[in-house]
Design a protein around this motif. Structure first.
Motif, PDB file in Angstrom:
ATOM      1  N   ALA A   3      -0.874  -2.595  -5.839  1.00 34.60           N
ATOM      2  CA  ALA A   3      -2.257  -3.025  -6.043  1.00 34.60           C
ATOM      3  C   ALA A   3      -2.258  -4.498  -6.414  1.00 34.60           C
ATOM      4  O   ALA A   3      -1.495  -4.927  -7.277  1.00 34.60           O
ATOM      5  CB  ALA A   3      -2.921  -2.199  -7.128  1.00 34.60           C
ATOM      6  N   ILE A   4      -3.098  -5.254  -5.746  1.00 31.12           N
ATOM      7  CA  ILE A   4      -3.239  -6.683  -6.010  1.00 31.12           C
ATOM      8  C   ILE A   4      -4.691  -6.908  -6.411  1.00 31.12           C
ATOM      9  O   ILE A   4      -5.608  -6.519  -5.698  1.00 31.12           O
ATOM     10  CB  ILE A   4      -2.892  -7.519  -4.765  1.00 31.12           C
ATOM     11  CG1 ILE A   4      -1.476  -7.210  -4.296  1.00 31.12           C
ATOM     12  CG2 ILE A   4      -3.069  -8.999  -5.060  1.00 31.12           C
ATOM     13  CD1 ILE A   4      -1.156  -7.762  -2.927  1.00 31.12           C
ATOM     14  N   CYS A   5      -4.884  -7.548  -7.544  1.00 26.48           N
ATOM     15  CA  CYS A   5      -6.218  -7.790  -8.063  1.00 26.48           C
ATOM     16  C   CYS A   5      -6.446  -9.296  -8.108  1.00 26.48           C
ATOM     17  O   CYS A   5      -5.647 -10.027  -8.690  1.00 26.48           O
ATOM     18  CB  CYS A   5      -6.318  -7.185  -9.458  1.00 26.48           C
ATOM     19  SG  CYS A   5      -7.934  -7.317 -10.196  1.00 26.48           S
ATOM     20  N   ARG A  19      -3.481 -17.000  -1.071  1.00 25.18           N
ATOM     21  CA  ARG A  19      -2.102 -16.694  -1.464  1.00 25.18           C
ATOM     22  C   ARG A  19      -1.855 -15.185  -1.413  1.00 25.18           C
ATOM     23  O   ARG A  19      -0.787 -14.734  -0.993  1.00 25.18           O
ATOM     24  CB  ARG A  19      -1.804 -17.271  -2.841  1.00 25.18           C
ATOM     25  CG  ARG A  19      -1.592 -18.795  -2.799  1.00 25.18           C
ATOM     26  CD  ARG A  19      -1.168 -19.352  -4.143  1.00 25.18           C
ATOM     27  NE  ARG A  19      -2.268 -19.465  -5.091  1.00 25.18           N
ATOM     28  CZ  ARG A  19      -3.190 -20.419  -5.068  1.00 25.18           C
ATOM     29  NH1 ARG A  19      -3.166 -21.348  -4.141  1.00 25.18           N
ATOM     30  NH2 ARG A  19      -4.140 -20.459  -5.972  1.00 25.18           N
ATOM     31  N   CYS A  20      -2.847 -14.416  -1.811  1.00 23.41           N
ATOM     32  CA  CYS A  20      -2.716 -12.952  -1.726  1.00 23.41           C
ATOM     33  C   CYS A  20      -2.628 -12.497  -0.273  1.00 23.41           C
ATOM     34  O   CYS A  20      -1.894 -11.561   0.038  1.00 23.41           O
ATOM     35  CB  CYS A  20      -3.889 -12.276  -2.425  1.00 23.41           C
ATOM     36  SG  CYS A  20      -3.832 -12.431  -4.219  1.00 23.41           S
ATOM     37  N   LEU A  21      -3.365 -13.154   0.620  1.00 28.45           N
ATOM     38  CA  LEU A  21      -3.288 -12.804   2.038  1.00 28.45           C
ATOM     39  C   LEU A  21      -1.879 -13.020   2.570  1.00 28.45           C
ATOM     40  O   LEU A  21      -1.378 -12.217   3.361  1.00 28.45           O
ATOM     41  CB  LEU A  21      -4.293 -13.618   2.850  1.00 28.45           C
ATOM     42  CG  LEU A  21      -5.761 -13.287   2.635  1.00 28.45           C
ATOM     43  CD1 LEU A  21      -6.643 -14.202   3.481  1.00 28.45           C
ATOM     44  CD2 LEU A  21      -6.057 -11.841   2.923  1.00 28.45           C
ATOM     45  N   ASN A  22      -1.237 -14.103   2.149  1.00 29.69           N
ATOM     46  CA  ASN A  22       0.149 -14.337   2.563  1.00 29.69           C
ATOM     47  C   ASN A  22       1.063 -13.240   2.048  1.00 29.69           C
ATOM     48  O   ASN A  22       1.959 -12.777   2.765  1.00 29.69           O
ATOM     49  CB  ASN A  22       0.635 -15.711   2.099  1.00 29.69           C
ATOM     50  CG  ASN A  22       0.013 -16.828   2.890  1.00 29.69           C
ATOM     51  OD1 ASN A  22      -0.294 -16.677   4.068  1.00 29.69           O
ATOM     52  ND2 ASN A  22      -0.175 -17.964   2.248  1.00 29.69           N
ATOM     53  N   LEU A  23       0.863 -12.817   0.820  1.00 25.24           N
ATOM     54  CA  LEU A  23       1.652 -11.723   0.253  1.00 25.24           C
ATOM     55  C   LEU A  23       1.409 -10.426   1.032  1.00 25.24           C
ATOM     56  O   LEU A  23       2.348  -9.697   1.355  1.00 25.24           O
ATOM     57  CB  LEU A  23       1.305 -11.534  -1.223  1.00 25.24           C
ATOM     58  CG  LEU A  23       1.987 -10.380  -1.940  1.00 25.24           C
ATOM     59  CD1 LEU A  23       3.504 -10.510  -1.892  1.00 25.24           C
ATOM     60  CD2 LEU A  23       1.496 -10.299  -3.369  1.00 25.24           C
ATOM     61  N   ILE A  24       0.173 -10.159   1.371  1.00 27.97           N
ATOM     62  CA  ILE A  24      -0.163  -8.952   2.117  1.00 27.97           C
ATOM     63  C   ILE A  24       0.479  -8.969   3.503  1.00 27.97           C
ATOM     64  O   ILE A  24       0.964  -7.944   3.985  1.00 27.97           O
ATOM     65  CB  ILE A  24      -1.690  -8.775   2.191  1.00 27.97           C
ATOM     66  CG1 ILE A  24      -2.204  -8.358   0.806  1.00 27.97           C
ATOM     67  CG2 ILE A  24      -2.092  -7.763   3.260  1.00 27.97           C
ATOM     68  CD1 ILE A  24      -3.699  -8.381   0.656  1.00 27.97           C
ATOM     69  N   LYS A  33       2.731  -0.110   1.508  1.00 26.64           N
ATOM     70  CA  LYS A  33       1.323   0.184   1.273  1.00 26.64           C
ATOM     71  C   LYS A  33       0.782  -0.736   0.183  1.00 26.64           C
ATOM     72  O   LYS A  33       1.476  -1.034  -0.781  1.00 26.64           O
ATOM     73  CB  LYS A  33       1.144   1.634   0.866  1.00 26.64           C
ATOM     74  CG  LYS A  33       1.467   2.609   1.969  1.00 26.64           C
ATOM     75  CD  LYS A  33       1.208   4.023   1.517  1.00 26.64           C
ATOM     76  CE  LYS A  33       1.534   4.994   2.648  1.00 26.64           C
ATOM     77  NZ  LYS A  33       1.279   6.381   2.243  1.00 26.64           N
ATOM     78  N   TYR A  34      -0.461  -1.130   0.351  1.00 28.32           N
ATOM     79  CA  TYR A  34      -1.089  -2.028  -0.614  1.00 28.32           C
ATOM     80  C   TYR A  34      -2.590  -1.749  -0.663  1.00 28.32           C
ATOM     81  O   TYR A  34      -3.163  -1.130   0.230  1.00 28.32           O
ATOM     82  CB  TYR A  34      -0.872  -3.498  -0.215  1.00 28.32           C
ATOM     83  CG  TYR A  34      -1.648  -3.848   1.032  1.00 28.32           C
ATOM     84  CD1 TYR A  34      -2.943  -4.334   0.933  1.00 28.32           C
ATOM     85  CD2 TYR A  34      -1.126  -3.639   2.290  1.00 28.32           C
ATOM     86  CE1 TYR A  34      -3.684  -4.605   2.066  1.00 28.32           C
ATOM     87  CE2 TYR A  34      -1.858  -3.912   3.430  1.00 28.32           C
ATOM     88  CZ  TYR A  34      -3.140  -4.399   3.308  1.00 28.32           C
ATOM     89  OH  TYR A  34      -3.872  -4.650   4.436  1.00 28.32           O
ATOM     90  N   ILE A  35      -3.203  -2.224  -1.716  1.00 26.95           N
ATOM     91  CA  ILE A  35      -4.660  -2.265  -1.818  1.00 26.95           C
ATOM     92  C   ILE A  35      -5.014  -3.558  -2.552  1.00 26.95           C
ATOM     93  O   ILE A  35      -4.344  -3.929  -3.516  1.00 26.95           O
ATOM     94  CB  ILE A  35      -5.246  -1.019  -2.532  1.00 26.95           C
ATOM     95  CG1 ILE A  35      -6.769  -1.004  -2.462  1.00 26.95           C
ATOM     96  CG2 ILE A  35      -4.782  -0.935  -3.970  1.00 26.95           C
ATOM     97  CD1 ILE A  35      -7.320  -0.705  -1.126  1.00 26.95           C
ATOM     98  N   LEU A  36      -6.002  -4.241  -2.070  1.00 22.90           N
ATOM     99  CA  LEU A  36      -6.466  -5.473  -2.700  1.00 22.90           C
ATOM    100  C   LEU A  36      -7.775  -5.165  -3.410  1.00 22.90           C
ATOM    101  O   LEU A  36      -8.689  -4.573  -2.823  1.00 22.90           O
ATOM    102  CB  LEU A  36      -6.672  -6.562  -1.645  1.00 22.90           C
ATOM    103  CG  LEU A  36      -7.159  -7.903  -2.157  1.00 22.90           C
ATOM    104  CD1 LEU A  36      -6.119  -8.555  -3.059  1.00 22.90           C
ATOM    105  CD2 LEU A  36      -7.496  -8.824  -0.994  1.00 22.90           C
ATOM    106  N   ASN A  54      -7.093  -4.049   3.786  1.00 28.26           N
ATOM    107  CA  ASN A  54      -7.581  -2.935   2.977  1.00 28.26           C
ATOM    108  C   ASN A  54      -7.982  -3.467   1.611  1.00 28.26           C
ATOM    109  O   ASN A  54      -7.152  -4.040   0.905  1.00 28.26           O
ATOM    110  CB  ASN A  54      -6.501  -1.873   2.802  1.00 28.26           C
ATOM    111  CG  ASN A  54      -6.091  -1.246   4.108  1.00 28.26           C
ATOM    112  OD1 ASN A  54      -6.903  -1.104   5.014  1.00 28.26           O
ATOM    113  ND2 ASN A  54      -4.839  -0.879   4.220  1.00 28.26           N
ATOM    114  N   PHE A  55      -9.231  -3.274   1.241  1.00 32.16           N
ATOM    115  CA  PHE A  55      -9.663  -3.774  -0.059  1.00 32.16           C
ATOM    116  C   PHE A  55     -10.753  -2.886  -0.628  1.00 32.16           C
ATOM    117  O   PHE A  55     -11.402  -2.130   0.087  1.00 32.16           O
ATOM    118  CB  PHE A  55     -10.159  -5.225   0.037  1.00 32.16           C
ATOM    119  CG  PHE A  55     -11.453  -5.397   0.782  1.00 32.16           C
ATOM    120  CD1 PHE A  55     -12.648  -5.454   0.101  1.00 32.16           C
ATOM    121  CD2 PHE A  55     -11.471  -5.505   2.160  1.00 32.16           C
ATOM    122  CE1 PHE A  55     -13.842  -5.612   0.783  1.00 32.16           C
ATOM    123  CE2 PHE A  55     -12.653  -5.676   2.858  1.00 32.16           C
ATOM    124  CZ  PHE A  55     -13.856  -5.725   2.162  1.00 32.16           C
TER     125      PHE A  55
END
Length: 72
Positions: A3-5, A19-24, A33-36, A54-55
């Motif tokens: 989970a990224i907040c 920066r989160c998009l690059n991580l995703i 698997k991830y969720i933003l 996915n957010f």
């Protein structure tokens, strides 16, 4: 699942989001698997939808420290 907040706004800008998009993109590469989790900010939501990320939107009660309520 990871989970990224991230908080975004006109004042804060979109730098953290990008920066989160690059991580995703890296997480996708390794099939993780991830969720933003983001606050409601229409320019950011449009970016996420265009990138097919996915957010979920956290409806914050206050402008500040809304991330803390997600973590707790």
């Amino acid at each position: 699942m990871i989970a990224i907040c991230v908080g975004v706004s006109h004042k804060q800008g979109l730098g953290h989001l990008y920066r989160c998009l690059n991580l995703i993109k890296l997480l996708r590469k390794y099939k993780k698997k991830y969720i933003l989790i983001v606050n409601r900010y229409n320019p950011a939501i449009k970016i996420l939808e265009n990138e097919k990320i996915n957010f979920v939107i956290k409806n914050q009660k206050s402008k500040y420290n809304w991330q803390k309520s997600v973590i707790n």
